[in-house]
Design a protein around this motif. Structure first.
Motif, mmCIF file in Angstrom:
data_model
loop_
_atom_site.group_PDB
_atom_site.id
_atom_site.type_symbol
_atom_site.label_atom_id
_atom_site.label_comp_id
_atom_site.label_asym_id
_atom_site.label_seq_id
_atom_site.Cartn_x
_atom_site.Cartn_y
_atom_site.Cartn_z
ATOM 1 N N ARG A 1 36.382 -23.486 -2.724
ATOM 2 C CA ARG A 1 37.274 -22.111 -3.019
ATOM 3 C C ARG A 1 38.632 -22.545 -1.882
ATOM 4 N NH1 ARG A 1 33.216 -21.053 0.791
ATOM 5 N NH2 ARG A 1 33.686 -20.236 2.606
ATOM 6 N N ILE A 2 39.506 -21.780 -1.960
ATOM 7 C CA ILE A 2 40.599 -21.903 -1.313
ATOM 8 C C ILE A 2 41.053 -20.524 -0.584
ATOM 9 C CG2 ILE A 2 43.160 -22.294 -1.264
ATOM 10 C CD1 ILE A 2 42.558 -24.040 -3.852
ATOM 11 N N GLU A 3 41.043 -20.631 0.835
ATOM 12 C CA GLU A 3 41.272 -19.265 1.634
ATOM 13 C C GLU A 3 42.680 -19.822 2.296
ATOM 14 O OE1 GLU A 3 38.137 -19.300 4.348
ATOM 15 O OE2 GLU A 3 36.597 -18.443 2.790
ATOM 16 N N GLY A 4 43.812 -19.013 1.843
ATOM 17 C CA GLY A 4 45.121 -19.220 2.369
ATOM 18 C C GLY A 4 45.380 -20.470 2.159
ATOM 19 N N ARG A 5 45.745 -21.327 3.192
ATOM 20 C CA ARG A 5 46.227 -22.668 3.350
ATOM 21 C C ARG A 5 45.234 -23.617 3.859
ATOM 22 N NH1 ARG A 5 50.759 -24.151 0.583
ATOM 23 N NH2 ARG A 5 52.124 -22.283 0.524
ATOM 24 N N THR A 6 43.958 -23.332 3.318
ATOM 25 C CA THR A 6 42.572 -24.103 3.478
ATOM 26 C C THR A 6 41.848 -24.167 2.528
ATOM 27 O OG1 THR A 6 42.731 -23.557 5.782
ATOM 28 C CG2 THR A 6 40.577 -24.322 5.017
#
Length: 713
Positions: free
Chosen positions: A475-480
Motif C-alpha cells: 500500500r501507499i500512505e501519502g509519500r511512503t
C-alpha cells in the motif's frame, strides 16, 4: 541398458533373417510354393497358424525387413479377404508402432541433440498437422512404410495419434493387397497390383486430407467474415494503425513495393521508443555515466570531482536528442517516401474499413484490402491501495515531470526490478537522487541467470541504490510506500514514485472487440502474424511475444509482406535469434537461452566463461567488470545455443553471436576470425578459445609430444 537390449533384439531378428535365409520364403515364388502346405496346416490348426502368422508379420514390420507386402498377399490366399484384412491391419499397425517406438527410444535424443534447432520447425508442424502428414503418407504406397515408421519416431507426434492414424491410413492399401492375394496364382509380380493407375488413385487419396483442409480453411474464412460486407473496390492496399517501430516499417515496406498505404498515428511519430522510451532513457543514462566517471576519475589517474547536476539542462539534452532524431520518423519524411500519413485515432469498423477521428476535427473513412495493427504498449500500473493519489510517474510521464524540476528528485522509489527499473534506478542515483528499488521477486532482472542478477545488484548498490528484493508493495500512505517482506512491513519514503513493473499491449479503443478480433494480453495471431481475420495483421508490442524495438521492426516485415502478398506466398515470423540488452553500466546483453532456461527446458548444456578482467582493452579502460558466458550442447559440439555478455559495450559485442547463431556458425568459426587488437570484441574470440582449450585432443597431443621428443634426438 534398455537401448542396448532393444538394439540387441533387433539385431537378433535381422541376423536370423539373413543367417537362415528367411528371405526366400518372403518372395512371390516362395509364397506360391508353400501356400498349399500352409492351407492344409491352417485347416488343422487355425488358431496356431493365425497366431504364428500375426507374430511373424509383427516381427518383420518391427524390424523393417522386406516382405510385408508378400505376407499381405499370403494373408489373402490363406485366410480370405475379411479375416486376412483384419489380421494384417492390426499386425501391421502393431509392428509399425514397435518400429516407431524403437526409433524414438534409441535414436531421437541423439538426433535432437545434433539437429535440435532444425527440428523445431518440423516438430511444430507435426504437433499442428501431424495426423494430416501421417495419413497422407500412409495412403500412398510409393512411400516405403518402414521409412515412415522410423522417421515419424524421430518427431514429437503422440503415440496414440500415430497408432490410430496408421491403422486407418493403411486399411485401404491392406484391403487391396489382401484381395489380390486371393488370386495369388494369377499374380506374376507386385507391379501387377501396384499399377500406375492404382498408385495414382492412392496419391489422390493421400492428398485428399490436404484438399479437405483447404476446403475447411475456406469455410472458416467465410464464417469469420459472415455478417460483414466486403467492398467491391478499396481506397487503400494497406492501412497501418500506429507509427511506432512496427508501424513505420510496415508502412515503409508497403510504399516501397508501390502499394497505396495510409499510416495513422494519434500522437507522436516514432512511438514510445523515440519519444518516451529507448532514445530519452539512453540519453539520460549517458549523462548519468559521465557524472559517475567524474566522481570516479581517480580510476583513470585524474582528480575526482563531485559534479554539479543542473537537472533541467540534463533533461534539455535528453529532449534535444529526441528532436535531432525526430526527422527520421517525421510525417514529412514518410510522405516523401510515398506513405499517406494521417494524424488521428483509428478505429476498425469492419475487416476492410477504418474510421479515423482526425486530430484537427472531423472523421475520415477508408476501405482497405489489409490492415496492420501496430498500436504498441503502455506501462502497467498495479492496483496497489493508495497509488492513484500518490502522483506516481511511469516511463512515459516522467519526462514532462522531470523537465519541470530544477534538481533531480531527492528521494525516488522505483517499483520494479526489470530492465527499465534497473536502468532508471542507476541513472537517477548517479544524478544525485537517493533511490530505493523494490522488487517482489528474489532477484533483479528476473529472467537472467543468478550470477548476472548478482552482478547487476552489486553495481546498483555500488552507485548508491538501495535494492530490496523479495519485497512486495502492499500500500501507499501519502509519500511512503509500504513494502512487505517475511511478514514484516518496510516503509520506503519518497518524493517521486516511479512505476516500472512492465508494459501491456494497447488493445482498447481500436474496434478490436467490436468486430471480434481475439485478444489475450496481446492480439492473438498465427505464425504469419494474422489475426482470425486473414486480412488483419498485428506487429510489435501489441502482438508480442517480445517487447523490443528491433523485434517490432522484424515482425513488421512479415506482417506487411503477408498482408500484401499472402495470396501468393506467406512467411512465418522467425523468432529463433532475438537479442536483448539491458543498458545498465556495465551492460547486460543476451541472445538465445541462458542456464536458467536450459534447465527449465531440460537441455543439457556446457557452459564456457571468459572474464573481462583478463582482456587487455578492458584493463586499459578500467572496464573489467563482467564476463562472456557461452552455452553449447553437452558433448563437445561448438554450436552456440545462447550467450550472455555482461560488460562495457555488451550490446555491441553480442552482435557477433547473433550473426553466428542466425547463420549456423560455431565457436571454431569465431575463433578463426581475426579480431582487431586491442578491442573489447576480442572477448568473443577468447571465450571461444576457452571452449577450444576444454576440448583439445589430449591423446593426440601426447603422441605429438613424443614426436617432438623424437625429433630432438
Amino acid at each position: 541398458m534398455k537401448k542396448l537390449a532393444i538394439l540387441a533384439a533387433l539385431a537378433a531378428v535381422i541376423a536370423a533373417y539373413f543367417v537362415f535365409d528367411l528371405g526366400q520364403y518372403l518372395t512371390l515364388a516362395g509364397i506360391k510354393a508353400g501356400v498349399a502346405q500352409w492351407e492344409a496346416f491352417y485347416a488343422e490348426n487355425p488358431v496356431a497358424v493365425l497366431a504364428g502368422f500375426f507374430a511373424i508379420y509383427v516381427a518383420v514390420t518391427a524390424a523393417s525387413l522386406p516382405g510385408a507386402a508378400i505376407m499381405t498377399l499370403a494373408a489373402g490366399a490363406l485366410f480370405g479377404v475379411v479375416t486376412g484384412t483384419i489380421l494384417v491391419s492390426f499386425a501391421s499397425t502393431l509392428g509399425a508402432t514397435l518400429a516407431f517406438l524403437s526409433s524414438r527410444y534409441v535414436l531421437r535424443d541423439t538426433i535432437e541433440a545434433r539437429f535440435g534447432e532444425r527440428l523445431k520447425a518440423i516438430n511444430a508442424g507435426v504437433e499442428r498437422d501431424g495426423a494430416f502428414y501421417l495419413f497422407s503418407l500412409r495412403m500412398i504406397p510409393a512411400f516405403p512404410f518402414f521409412v515412415v515408421n522410423l522417421v515419424m519416431g524421430l518427431t514429437r507426434i503422440r503415440i496414440w495419434t500415430y497408432v490410430w492414424v496408421s491403422q486407418l491410413g493403411m486399411l485401404l492399401g491392406t484391403a487391396v493387397y489382401v484381395n489380390a492375394g486371393t488370386q495369388l496364382a494369377r499374380i506374376e509380380s507386385l507391379s501387377g497390383i501396384a499399377s500406375p493407375g492404382v498408385l495414382g488413385s492412392f496419391v489422390l487419396l493421400g492428398i485428399a486430407p490436404w484438399l479437405a483442409k483447404l476446403v475447411i480453411g475456406f469455410v472458416k474464412r467465410r464464417r469469420v467474415y459472415a455478417g460483414f460486407t466486403k467492398p467491391k473496390a478499396f481506397d487503400r492496399n494497406l492501412v497501418v494503425i500506429g507509427a511506432g517501430s512496427a508501424g513505420l516499417v510496415s508502412a515503409l515496406i508497403g510504399a516501397t513495393v508501390k502499394a497505396k498505404v495510409t499510416l495513422v498515428e494519434a500522437k507522436d511519430m516514432g512511438g514510445d521508443c523515440l519519444n518516451t522510451g529507448c532514445v530519452p532513457s539512453k540519453a539520460l543514462i549517458k549523462s548519468a555515466k559521465v557524472a559517475a566517471m567524474m566522481r570516479g576519475a581517480d580510476k583513470y589517474g585524474l582528480t575526482p570531482a563531485d559534479p554539479q547536476v543542473p537537472f533541467k539542462a540534463v533533461i534539455a539534452r535528453v529532449m534535444d536528442a529526441i528532436k535531432t532524431i525526430e526527422p527520421h520518423d517525421s510525417v514529412e519524411r514518410y510522405e516523401g517516401l510515398g506513405v499517406d500519413v494521417v494524424k488521428g485515432f483509428a478505429k476498425i469498423i469492419d475487416p476492410w474499413t477504418v474510421e479515423i477521428a482526425m486530430n484537427d476535427g472531423g472523421t475520415k473513412r477508408l476501405t482497405t484490402r489489409s490492415i496492420v495493427i501496430a498500436s504498441g504498449a503502455e506501462p502497467v500500473v498495479p492496483p496497489i491501495p493508495g497509488i492513484e493519489a500518490s502522483g506516481y510517474l511511469t516511463s512515459e510521464t516522467m519526462w514532462d515531470a522531470f523537465a519541470q524540476m530544477d534538481a533531480s528528485p531527492a528521494r525516488v522509489a522505483v517499483l520494479g526490478g526489470g530492465p527499465i527499473g534497473c536502468e532508471l534506478s542507476q541513472a537517477l542515483a548517479r544524478l544525485g537522487s537517493q533511490v530505493t528499488q523494490i522488487e517482489m521477486g528474489d532477484q533483479v532482472l528476473g529472467r537472467e541467470d543468478g550470477d548476472v542478477a548478482a552482478l547487476a545488484q552489486a553495481v546498483l548498490e555500488a552507485d548508491g541504490v538501495r535494492v530490496l528484493t523479495g519485497h512486495k508493495a502492499v500500500r501507499i500512505e501519502g509519500r511512503t510506500l509500504i513494502a512487505e517482506s517475511g511478514g514484516a512491513e518496510v516503509p520506503v519514503p519518497f518524493d517521486t514514485l516511479l512505476v516500472a513493473v512492465g508494459r501491456k499491449a494497447r488493445l482498447k479503443g481500436f474496434g478490436l472487440e467490436d468486430i471480434g478480433v481475439d485478444t489475450d494480453k496481446t492480439v492473438v495471431t498465427d505464425e504469419y502474424l494474422a489475426t482470425k481475420f486473414p486480412n488483419i495483421f498485428a506487429a510489435g508490442d501489441v502482438a508480442g511475444p517480445f517487447q523490443f524495438t528491433h523485434t517490432a521492426s522484424h515482425q513488421a516485415w512479415y506482417a506487411s509482406v503477408n498482408a500484401l502478398f499472402g495470396m501468393f506466398r506467406k512467411f512465418k515470423a522467425d523468432y529463433r535469434v532475438i537479442p536483448a540488452v539491458t543498458f545498465l553500466d556495465p551492460e547486460v546483453a543476451r541472445v538465445g537461452i541462458n542456464e536458467r532456461e536450459a534447465a527449465e527446458q531440460g537441455i543439457d548444456v556446457e557452459v564456457t566463461r571468459y572474464e573481462l578482467d583478463d582482456l587487455d582493452r578492458a584493463i586499459a579502460e578500467s572496464e573489467t567488470k563482467g564476463f562472456v558466458k557461452i552455452l553449447t550442447p553437452a558433448g563437445g559440439k561448438d554450436k552456440v545455443l545462447g550467450v550472455t555478455i555482461v560488460g562495457a559495450h555488451a550490446g555491441e559485442l553480442i552482435a557477433e553471436y547473433v550473426l553466428a547463431m542466425k547463420h549456423g556458425l560455431g565457436l571454431n568459426k569465431i575463433l578463426g576470425t581475426i579480431h582487431a587488437y586491442p578491442t573489447m570484441v576480442e572477448a568473443n574470440k577468447f571465450a571461444a578459445g576457452n571452449w577450444k582449450k576444454a576440448h583439445k585432443p589430449e591423446g593426440l597431443l601426447r603422441w605429438v609430444e613424443r614426436y617432438h621428443d623424437w625429433m630432438r634426438g
